[in-house]
Design a protein around this motif. Sequence first.
Motif, PDB file in Angstrom:
ATOM      1  N   ILE A  73       0.845  -1.300  -0.112  1.00 27.21           N
ATOM      2  CA  ILE A  73      -0.036   0.161   0.165  1.00 27.21           C
ATOM      3  C   ILE A  73       0.799   1.253   0.096  1.00 27.21           C
ATOM      4  CG2 ILE A  73      -1.690   1.275   1.097  1.00 27.21           C
ATOM      5  CD1 ILE A  73      -2.617  -1.452   2.391  1.00 27.21           C
ATOM      6  N   VAL A  74       0.983   2.089  -1.076  1.00 28.60           N
ATOM      7  CA  VAL A  74       1.970   3.090  -1.327  1.00 28.60           C
ATOM      8  C   VAL A  74       1.184   4.327  -1.041  1.00 28.60           C
ATOM      9  CG1 VAL A  74       3.400   1.857  -2.568  1.00 28.60           C
ATOM     10  CG2 VAL A  74       1.752   2.899  -3.753  1.00 28.60           C
ATOM     11  N   GLY A  75      -0.178   4.402  -0.951  1.00 27.33           N
ATOM     12  CA  GLY A  75      -0.734   5.614  -0.961  1.00 27.33           C
ATOM     13  C   GLY A  75      -2.090   5.389  -0.513  1.00 27.33           C
ATOM     14  N   HIS A  76      -2.863   6.457   0.167  1.00 28.54           N
ATOM     15  CA  HIS A  76      -4.177   6.294   0.550  1.00 28.54           C
ATOM     16  C   HIS A  76      -4.970   7.669   0.875  1.00 28.54           C
ATOM     17  CE1 HIS A  76      -2.549   7.039   4.422  1.00 28.54           C
ATOM     18  NE2 HIS A  76      -3.558   7.526   4.757  1.00 28.54           N
ATOM     19  N   LYS A  77      -6.200   7.584   0.693  1.00 32.51           N
ATOM     20  CA  LYS A  77      -6.806   8.860   0.944  1.00 32.51           C
ATOM     21  C   LYS A  77      -8.381   8.088   1.992  1.00 32.51           C
ATOM     22  CE  LYS A  77      -9.607  12.554  -1.398  1.00 32.51           C
ATOM     23  NZ  LYS A  77     -10.077  12.966  -2.486  1.00 32.51           N
ATOM     24  N   ILE A  78      -8.465   9.235   2.670  1.00 35.64           N
ATOM     25  CA  ILE A  78      -9.772   8.848   3.691  1.00 35.64           C
ATOM     26  C   ILE A  78     -10.651   9.952   3.448  1.00 35.64           C
ATOM     27  CG2 ILE A  78     -10.514   8.255   6.024  1.00 35.64           C
ATOM     28  CD1 ILE A  78      -7.577   7.875   6.706  1.00 35.64           C
ATOM     29  N   CYS A  79     -11.894   9.686   3.069  1.00 40.68           N
ATOM     30  CA  CYS A  79     -12.786  10.685   2.509  1.00 40.68           C
ATOM     31  C   CYS A  79     -14.312  10.108   2.757  1.00 40.68           C
ATOM     32  CB  CYS A  79     -12.525  11.140   1.201  1.00 40.68           C
ATOM     33  SG  CYS A  79     -12.559   9.807  -0.068  1.00 40.68           S
ATOM     34  N   GLU A  80     -15.225  11.403   3.083  1.00 43.43           N
ATOM     35  CA  GLU A  80     -16.646  10.775   3.005  1.00 43.43           C
ATOM     36  C   GLU A  80     -17.232  10.754   1.302  1.00 43.43           C
ATOM     37  OE1 GLU A  80     -18.231  13.335   6.662  1.00 43.43           O
ATOM     38  OE2 GLU A  80     -17.823  14.632   5.051  1.00 43.43           O
ATOM     39  N   THR A  81     -17.884   9.910   1.126  1.00 40.83           N
ATOM     40  CA  THR A  81     -18.391   9.092  -0.131  1.00 40.83           C
ATOM     41  C   THR A  81     -19.779   9.122  -0.168  1.00 40.83           C
ATOM     42  OG1 THR A  81     -17.782   7.237   0.151  1.00 40.83           O
ATOM     43  CG2 THR A  81     -16.181   8.436  -0.753  1.00 40.83           C
ATOM     44  N   VAL A  82     -20.361   8.995  -1.723  1.00 37.97           N
ATOM     45  CA  VAL A  82     -21.598   8.533  -1.924  1.00 37.97           C
ATOM     46  C   VAL A  82     -21.372   7.242  -2.687  1.00 37.97           C
ATOM     47  CG1 VAL A  82     -23.760   8.959  -2.822  1.00 37.97           C
ATOM     48  CG2 VAL A  82     -22.600  10.872  -1.931  1.00 37.97           C
ATOM     49  N   ILE A  83     -21.997   6.095  -2.311  1.00 36.08           N
ATOM     50  CA  ILE A  83     -21.774   4.855  -3.232  1.00 36.08           C
ATOM     51  C   ILE A  83     -23.145   4.419  -3.477  1.00 36.08           C
ATOM     52  CG2 ILE A  83     -19.447   4.576  -2.221  1.00 36.08           C
ATOM     53  CD1 ILE A  83     -21.083   2.001  -0.736  1.00 36.08           C
ATOM     54  N   ASN A  84     -23.089   3.528  -4.717  1.00 42.22           N
ATOM     55  CA  ASN A  84     -24.249   2.864  -4.818  1.00 42.22           C
ATOM     56  C   ASN A  84     -23.937   1.171  -5.267  1.00 42.22           C
ATOM     57  OD1 ASN A  84     -26.764   1.610  -6.460  1.00 42.22           O
ATOM     58  ND2 ASN A  84     -27.441   3.614  -6.217  1.00 42.22           N
ATOM     59  N   VAL A  85     -24.449   0.349  -4.589  1.00 38.69           N
ATOM     60  CA  VAL A  85     -24.039  -0.943  -4.584  1.00 38.69           C
ATOM     61  C   VAL A  85     -24.582  -1.666  -5.885  1.00 38.69           C
ATOM     62  CG1 VAL A  85     -23.876  -3.311  -3.689  1.00 38.69           C
ATOM     63  CG2 VAL A  85     -23.185  -1.543  -2.321  1.00 38.69           C
ATOM     64  N   ASP A  86     -23.793  -2.302  -6.835  1.00 37.25           N
ATOM     65  CA  ASP A  86     -24.272  -2.950  -7.892  1.00 37.25           C
ATOM     66  C   ASP A  86     -25.130  -4.365  -7.797  1.00 37.25           C
ATOM     67  OD1 ASP A  86     -23.506  -1.023 -10.157  1.00 37.25           O
ATOM     68  OD2 ASP A  86     -21.781  -1.130  -9.304  1.00 37.25           O
ATOM     69  N   ARG A  87     -24.133  -5.132  -7.031  1.00 39.21           N
ATOM     70  CA  ARG A  87     -24.747  -6.336  -6.644  1.00 39.21           C
ATOM     71  C   ARG A  87     -24.383  -6.535  -5.209  1.00 39.21           C
ATOM     72  NH1 ARG A  87     -26.838  -9.230 -11.252  1.00 39.21           N
ATOM     73  NH2 ARG A  87     -27.646 -10.644  -9.791  1.00 39.21           N
ATOM     74  N   ARG A  88     -25.359  -7.217  -4.542  1.00 39.24           N
ATOM     75  CA  ARG A  88     -25.445  -7.811  -3.295  1.00 39.24           C
ATOM     76  C   ARG A  88     -24.811  -9.349  -3.409  1.00 39.24           C
ATOM     77  NH1 ARG A  88     -25.499 -11.326   0.763  1.00 39.24           N
ATOM     78  NH2 ARG A  88     -26.556 -10.984   2.564  1.00 39.24           N
TER      79      ARG A  88
END
Length: 727
Positions: A355-370
């Motif tokens: 793991i060479v980089g990362h970002k922690i952020c607030e997002t909006v997502i929409n799950v395609d498949r359960r």
Amino acid sequence: MDNKDLELYNRRKQTVYEFICDDDYPPMKFKEMCTFLQVPGDERQTFLDILNDLTEEGLIIRSAKGRYQKVGEGTYKGTFIGNQRGFGFVRVEGMKEDFFVPEKNTMGAFHGDTVLIRAEDRPKGMKQEASVIKVLERGLKKVVGVYQKNKNFGFVIPDNLKIDGDIFISKANSMGAMAGHKVVAEIISYGDKVKSPEGKIIEILGHINDPESDVLSVVRALDIPVDFSDEVMDSLSQIPDFVSASEMAGRTDLRHLQTVTIDGEDAKDLDDAITLYEADGMYKLGVHIADVTHYVKENSPLDKEALNRGTSCYLVDRVIPMLPHKLSNGICSLNEGQDRLALSCLMDIDQKGHIVGHKICETVINVDRRMSYTSVSAIVEDHDPGETRKYEELVPMFEMMLHVSDLLRANRRKRGSIDFDFDESKIKIDSDGKVVSIGVYERRRSNEIIEDFMLAANETIAEDYFWQDIPFEYRVHETPDADRVEQLALLISNFGMYFKASKENIHPKEFQKLLDRIKGEPYENLVSRMALRTMKQAKYSTECTGHFGLSCKYYCHFTSPIRRYPDLQIHRIIKENIHGRLDSRRIEHYSMILDRVADDNSRKERRAEEAERDVEKLKKVEYMSAHIGEVYDGFVSGVTNRGMFVELPNTVEGFVNVADMRDDYYYFSQEDYAMIGEDTGKQYAIGDPIQIKVKNTDKMTKSIDFSIVYKGEDTFVKGKRKHSHRK
């Protein structure tokens, strides 16, 4: 009391404590101290509160004559662990060995009480003894047990075998309970040398033979909250059913990314989702966690109740959630096709799995498949044509997940991370709560993919916040005690293996090597469990002291805020930090509360685990009650001077009493860790195959008794362990 008042109170408390500890201080009564220290009349109640706090914390004691004095040398505060034979033990935090308390010196202490003890002189070669000098706080307020009815009164026989004696119930306090009812009794008197403890029945759970009452008994005994208060339920009216456009404003919109959840078929609280694609020579792994703290505000009724519960409790036949279903199964659950708010850890992983980089952020997502673990494993492990066609558009991502998971796992392994792989019980029940079958839970590669991604996010978050030097709640796991490692080394020597470790140098890699050596062996399951029992229990802490089992310096729990309060707690800190609201006032606030929160979270986790274990034991006893007289093949899983434990292919464990080993007189050899026949020299050691018959079961003690089947006896073998399926 606000922060300034609390600070002043604590300073005064420290001053009073130092005054009492002064060598020239003569023990005084409350009024004498007020006069001596010239405490104003309007501050005397606060002064009394300080003395009471110091007494409850075990820092000072109040004599029978009401004089306050410092705790003497050799005096300790600890938790009393009872025994039905009258004696007990006291566990003192930070001390390796418990103190033994003879029955005459218990001073009426109950199991779970916080007590003050005085250590007695220790005879050579004997266990350290102590006497209880004061019960600081009663641990048990209620007792669960079976009601035994007499003509004008009754008794509750406690389920908890660590409680010495029965609880007397007067007719007026019996609530109409009948003999054989499982009940909850509130203790109204703890008794003395003459009188028995007395109680008042406050709930009838059902009859002892009712499967429902068994589970409720465990839940009530551990004081696990089940129903949510009206205040909590009323507050749900402010929780929306859908995410609004205004709530999405200012967040990183990731709804265009291919997104999946992967969970068990029955799971309803879906708190983690995954995105993964390749760009610029990097794997872009997104671990998206439900943004629970957007809805559960600090100190709200929901937050206070979540802290009180600490964790969701997953029992065989039910889930007792940390949050109401409107949140856990609704707006916070990352359900397929629904816009959801998330807190995301977006990681850049190179071709070697670093793991060479990362970002922690607030997002909006929409799950395609359960997705389910079963379906994903069918695709990436079994290459099932039907499942592959059904999820055709997602197959490339699943294959990439498998590859990235392999890279992450290999790197963890290289540093020495321990991967325990032993059989877990899968218990199926019918609609009436009765056990239909018990078998082995199959853990497949899809489970490991999600585990690897969650571990990566947890480590990344922990390291980030450690270096920011912000108050935080970590998940820590200490190095095992050297004497326990030595005991493990002795045990595995019976299998022709040795363990390379010294008191000064115990490395997780040695555990990893041991697990590699036993892979596929008949005793793999047993040795894995023995190795696990050698470990200390992981806990929550504000100190980032590392995680021995994972062989890492930084670790926290970030990925399950629907079901774990520690995750919810650090989400709150992370979000405040993202928005620049973590000023000196808030940092001071978290510095003051986090130690207490972490300790409470650890206790609530242990409580839930105890409930889960007890219910599993009860269900196994219930199941084997219908199989008395049947014969099974198994393995010796433990040996004591009383007999030996035997584990069956279905994960059920029972006990063979030495008195029932009738072909010889057997004794326990500590050196060989085996039962040895005095005349024949025959040995039963851990890992040895054995054939047994189910002899008896006892729901009260949650125990199963086996007897050995000897050659020539007419038998029908019910179960054989097969090893071909094992990895």
